[in-house]
Design a protein around this motif. Sequence first.
Motif, short mmCIF file in Angstrom:
data_model
loop_
_atom_site.label_atom_id
_atom_site.label_comp_id
_atom_site.label_asym_id
_atom_site.label_seq_id
_atom_site.Cartn_x
_atom_site.Cartn_y
_atom_site.Cartn_z
N LEU A 302 0.84 -1.20 0.00
CA LEU A 302 0.00 0.00 0.00
C LEU A 302 0.87 1.25 0.00
O LEU A 302 0.56 2.24 -0.67
CB LEU A 302 -0.93 -0.02 1.22
CG LEU A 302 -2.12 0.95 1.21
CD1 LEU A 302 -2.90 0.88 -0.09
CD2 LEU A 302 -3.03 0.66 2.40
N HIS A 303 1.99 1.18 0.70
CA HIS A 303 2.94 2.30 0.71
C HIS A 303 3.43 2.59 -0.71
O HIS A 303 3.49 3.76 -1.13
CB HIS A 303 4.12 1.95 1.63
CG HIS A 303 5.24 2.96 1.59
ND1 HIS A 303 6.29 2.86 0.70
CD2 HIS A 303 5.48 4.06 2.33
CE1 HIS A 303 7.12 3.87 0.90
NE2 HIS A 303 6.65 4.61 1.89
N ALA A 304 3.76 1.55 -1.43
CA ALA A 304 4.27 1.74 -2.80
C ALA A 304 3.22 2.39 -3.69
O ALA A 304 3.55 3.20 -4.58
CB ALA A 304 4.69 0.39 -3.38
N LEU A 703 -8.07 2.59 -2.54
CA LEU A 703 -7.44 3.60 -3.39
C LEU A 703 -8.47 4.31 -4.26
O LEU A 703 -8.36 5.52 -4.49
CB LEU A 703 -6.37 2.94 -4.26
CG LEU A 703 -5.18 2.31 -3.51
CD1 LEU A 703 -4.26 1.62 -4.49
CD2 LEU A 703 -4.44 3.37 -2.71
N ALA A 704 -9.45 3.57 -4.71
CA ALA A 704 -10.50 4.19 -5.54
C ALA A 704 -11.27 5.22 -4.72
O ALA A 704 -11.54 6.33 -5.20
CB ALA A 704 -11.43 3.11 -6.08
N ARG A 705 -11.62 4.87 -3.49
CA ARG A 705 -12.36 5.81 -2.65
C ARG A 705 -11.53 7.05 -2.33
O ARG A 705 -12.06 8.16 -2.22
CB ARG A 705 -12.80 5.12 -1.35
CG ARG A 705 -13.67 6.01 -0.46
CD ARG A 705 -14.22 5.27 0.73
NE ARG A 705 -13.16 4.88 1.66
CZ ARG A 705 -13.37 4.11 2.73
NH1 ARG A 705 -14.58 3.62 2.96
NH2 ARG A 705 -12.38 3.80 3.54
N ALA A 706 -10.23 6.86 -2.16
CA ALA A 706 -9.34 7.97 -1.83
C ALA A 706 -8.96 8.80 -3.05
O ALA A 706 -8.20 9.76 -2.92
CB ALA A 706 -8.08 7.43 -1.15
N GLY A 707 -9.45 8.41 -4.24
CA GLY A 707 -9.13 9.16 -5.45
C GLY A 707 -7.70 8.96 -5.91
O GLY A 707 -7.14 9.78 -6.63
N LEU A 708 -7.09 7.85 -5.51
CA LEU A 708 -5.69 7.60 -5.83
C LEU A 708 -5.51 6.45 -6.81
O LEU A 708 -4.38 6.04 -7.09
CB LEU A 708 -4.91 7.27 -4.54
CG LEU A 708 -4.86 8.38 -3.50
CD1 LEU A 708 -4.19 7.88 -2.23
CD2 LEU A 708 -4.12 9.59 -4.05
N LEU A 709 -6.59 5.93 -7.33
CA LEU A 709 -6.49 4.82 -8.26
C LEU A 709 -6.42 5.36 -9.68
O LEU A 709 -7.42 5.67 -10.31
CB LEU A 709 -7.68 3.88 -8.11
CG LEU A 709 -7.58 2.56 -8.88
CD1 LEU A 709 -6.39 1.75 -8.39
CD2 LEU A 709 -8.85 1.74 -8.72
N THR A 710 -5.20 5.48 -10.18
CA THR A 710 -4.97 5.93 -11.54
C THR A 710 -4.36 4.77 -12.31
O THR A 710 -3.89 3.80 -11.72
CB THR A 710 -4.00 7.12 -11.56
OG1 THR A 710 -2.71 6.66 -11.13
CG2 THR A 710 -4.49 8.22 -10.63
#
Length: 714
Positions: A302-304, A703-710
């Motif tokens: 998750l850190h990566a 990650l999707a909820r946090a807006g970080l899933l690109t």
Amino acid sequence: MSAPFLAQSFHVRWSTLNPACIESDISASLLRAEQAIDALISQDRGRLTFERVMLAYEDALKELNEAWGLVTHLDAVCNSPEIREAHNKMLPLVSSFFAKIPLNEHLWDLLLTYSKTDQARDLTGVRRRCVDEALAYFRQHGAELPVAKKQRLEEIEAELSQATQKYSENVLDSTNAWELIIDDPAKLAGLPASAVDAARADAAAKGLGTEEQPVYRFTLKAPSLIPVMEHLEDAAIRKQVWEGSGTIGRGGNYDNTALIWQILKLRNEKAQLLGKKNFADYVLERRMAKSGQNALDFTHNLHAKVSEAFRREVIALQEYVADKEGAAVRLLEPWEVAYWSEKRRRELYDFDEEQLRPYFPVDGVLSGMFRIAERLFDIRIKERQTVCIDGADADAPEGDGSGVSAQDGGVVETWHPEVKFYEMRNAEGVHVGSFYADWHPRDSKRGGAWMNYLKGGAPPSGDRDRQPHLGLICGNMTPPVDGKVALLTHDEVCTIFHEFGHLLHQLLGNVEIPSLNGVNVAWDFVELPSQLMENFCWERESLDFFAKHHETGSPIPDGLFKKMTAARNYMGAVAIMRQLSFGKLDLELHMHHATDENTDLDQLARKILADYMFPTGTEAPTMARRFSHLFSNPTGYAASYYSYKWAEVLDADAFTRFQEEGVLNPEVGRALRDSILSRGNSDDPAKLFHDFMGRDPDPNALLARAGLLTPLLA
């Protein structure tokens, strides 16, 4: 009342719980528990049944568990020299008793013998799991160790109980020992009016200042500290408060450094006695992660995935400050990060969290939250009238000793006047449980927020009637000031929903075996219901049930709601990284540094978290000295803090079903209740999740909820 801690009535008569009775009551209960265990193991081995072995074993410990639970609860919410002394005197004896149970060779032989009977081999469902879990628990806790190692294990448990209790006391005492008094209101520029009023009222409650010349008292309790760090313009005062927070568990008479190393070393020795490489492997063997390395791999993975976004957010904040200062980009100081971050958020989104406070009066939040639960889970929640009776009047002839006063029309006793009491019933009107709620800070109350239970309930079974649960939820939220309603921050609202999720998990537990009921589940699964409930604090449909202006009753305006949701993921990678840093520190200390007591704790923590911490000009002392989740309990969240993020992956995924089928869809709520909330530890947690979602978890949901899933991060 004689033996008040051993009273069996459902409602607790708090006014009778005199600290002077703790030693005699707990001693008597210990003796009875020992006699019950002796009777259990002396029974005819040719007549063993599930009821005579497994259920009798649980019954043997029930009174002691409940009595000691009252003592530890009072120590947490009404701490006093008398309670502390009595608690600490009995703590080694109680810890030793429970440590000896899986080491009792006769009891272990009884369980093994029963497990090999025809009846036991034919067991299915929850009864089969009960036997399997009991055998696994006994093995994990040393049942098969040789005598000398069993003796050492008992000693370790006693030492751990005392060391972790002292750690907890140091955190509480050092928190209470620090204060900052300000007499010049001009120095409070930028501070929200709610925080100014609270500081003035706090000072007045301590006899400081006058109406004509008020002074302002600030402490290290969250409702006081957080507004200062986020809003106060005076950087020197912010620095002073930040430095004060660094004294919690650090320095002087309250220093926890040596205790941390002692606790780590004892835990490591315990793990190795039990055949494990380290304490993380020992603790996680029967949890979802299965091993320390698996938990660490989860953290690293998750850190990566968030590292690049974290780096961008750090740089963006540094550049923002440089632009405001008209200077070169620099490292921020620790007392600047929250202040500038909040300032930038207000500028980017035209959003100030203080704008939400008027919509979150504490009673309105609770009432709306209960209505949501009633709709989703087909339950009814009703507040009962309460009274807090001074201990000096405990023998007054009101009521029947049950904790409910007939003289006062059935009011329920509490331990403090601010505490409220509620009953929960199912759709048929059956009483499934009750709970206390204690939301505001006091000097005698430990920090943070938590849920616990005083009596574990169970559904009807055989000749036994339904046994209702008795739970509690506590926090340290913004208190009322000058008789006005307490207005909460949105973060505090999320915390209340979080603890209520734990409470629902307990009170809706419907498993016939007490040890498998409610929140008695794998630690990395226990946060799923609590974190899932936080999602209802972000959805328009659910917010309208409880977010009402305390004066007008109007809902949050659409414009403010849009700003709030737009700002939700602001500095989201920094927030995720902060949580990962806690889990990383926890795992590394327990896996790789448990015997490094000659190492500088602060330098070690900085080395471990080099890529996890927000870089600052002044290096902060490690939070390990005040990390109560890890060190205020012999086990607690030790080697398990990762479970918050582990469960957050599950909750982010599980809530998508509500979003897809209806945020307040009763059918989805019933499915959650029937698949997870009511099931306790009656089955493997992975299966319970699958039962609700119809599939395994989506690892990218968080990650999707946090807006970080690109595409780059997927």
